[in-house]
Motif scaffolding. Sequence first.
Motif, PDB file in Angstrom:
ATOM      1  N   ARG A   1       2.331   6.475   5.066  1.00 48.17           N
ATOM      2  CA  ARG A   1       1.316   7.411   5.560  1.00 48.17           C
ATOM      3  C   ARG A   1       0.328   7.808   4.471  1.00 48.17           C
ATOM      4  N   ASP A   2       0.833   7.942   3.230  1.00 47.46           N
ATOM      5  CA  ASP A   2       0.046   8.584   2.170  1.00 47.46           C
ATOM      6  C   ASP A   2      -0.519   7.621   1.129  1.00 47.46           C
ATOM      7  N   THR A   3      -0.491   6.332   1.395  1.00 46.20           N
ATOM      8  CA  THR A   3      -0.983   5.370   0.407  1.00 46.20           C
ATOM      9  C   THR A   3      -2.401   5.681  -0.047  1.00 46.20           C
ATOM     10  N   GLU A   4      -3.283   5.907   0.894  1.00 44.01           N
ATOM     11  CA  GLU A   4      -4.691   6.134   0.536  1.00 44.01           C
ATOM     12  C   GLU A   4      -4.883   7.460  -0.197  1.00 44.01           C
ATOM     13  N   LYS A   5      -4.030   8.416   0.076  1.00 42.17           N
ATOM     14  CA  LYS A   5      -4.064   9.689  -0.652  1.00 42.17           C
ATOM     15  C   LYS A   5      -3.588   9.493  -2.090  1.00 42.17           C
TER      16      LYS A   5
ATOM     17  N   LYS B   1      -3.408   6.605  -3.952  1.00 36.99           N
ATOM     18  CA  LYS B   1      -4.082   5.602  -4.784  1.00 36.99           C
ATOM     19  C   LYS B   1      -5.043   6.203  -5.803  1.00 36.99           C
ATOM     20  N   PRO B   2      -5.973   7.088  -5.417  1.00 31.32           N
ATOM     21  CA  PRO B   2      -6.885   7.627  -6.431  1.00 31.32           C
ATOM     22  C   PRO B   2      -6.190   8.542  -7.436  1.00 31.32           C
TER      23      PRO B   2
ATOM     24  N   ALA C   1       1.249  -0.780  -3.484  1.00 37.64           N
ATOM     25  CA  ALA C   1      -0.135  -0.612  -3.040  1.00 37.64           C
ATOM     26  C   ALA C   1      -0.776   0.646  -3.597  1.00 37.64           C
ATOM     27  N   THR C   2       0.049   1.610  -4.047  1.00 31.89           N
ATOM     28  CA  THR C   2      -0.513   2.836  -4.637  1.00 31.89           C
ATOM     29  C   THR C   2      -0.940   2.627  -6.085  1.00 31.89           C
TER      30      THR C   2
END
Length: 245
Positions: free
Chosen positions: A114-118, A120-121, A149-150
Amino acid sequence: MPTQLSVNLNKIALIRNSRGRDFPSVVHFAHLALNAGAHGITIHPRPDQRHARYADVAALKAVVDARPGTELNVEGYPDRQFLDVVLAARPQQCTLVPDEPGQLTSDHGWNILRDTEKLKPIVAELKAAGIRVSLFVDADPTQIAAAPATGCDRVELYTEQYAHDHEHGDFAVTFARYAEAAVIATDLGLGVNAGHDLNLDNLADFLVIPDILEVSIGHALTVEALQHGFEATIQRYVSILNNAG
């Protein structure tokens, strides 16, 4: 190389805060821990700073900087205040945990799917500062498979279920799940740490799992130190780590 011990000093900080002055000093106990053979120090400041404080991060980084080969691991939920403190101090490792602000203690790993995109940065910002990044995770192959992926370097296996089942004498199934999780992470190129409720009674059995790089232990270690002494307790842990496998 044996699994390394990082001593979590949150409970020392909790005792300190109960009296309103710098006694016991987390800096003093960091030196004691490293003198006794620990490889590193961990703290987990929370927003209310009820135990470790944000100011402790810089103070403890100065301790490890003066002792080549030792490390500081700072755990916490990556809100902006926490990240700014970590980026200013640049500890060797930052472990990101998905705690709610008022949470009593960590009790679950990230939902990385759920939180990969959160994440990553956040991971990228920490790594750009030269900080190794670990994610606190459950022993869930699906979540661990999503971790690369993170951009993280390591995962820390949340070991409360293992500790609970070990205490009750029936931990074979749970142990197998953790062993599988560690193999998956290693095969994906991730380092594997572990922590939460590991203690002198259950650690050796856990370390039958190969390639665990670091264990972070604080609450149990502090309680055991009341019985055996702080430095003697750490020496017992180091002996277990050196004889693991």
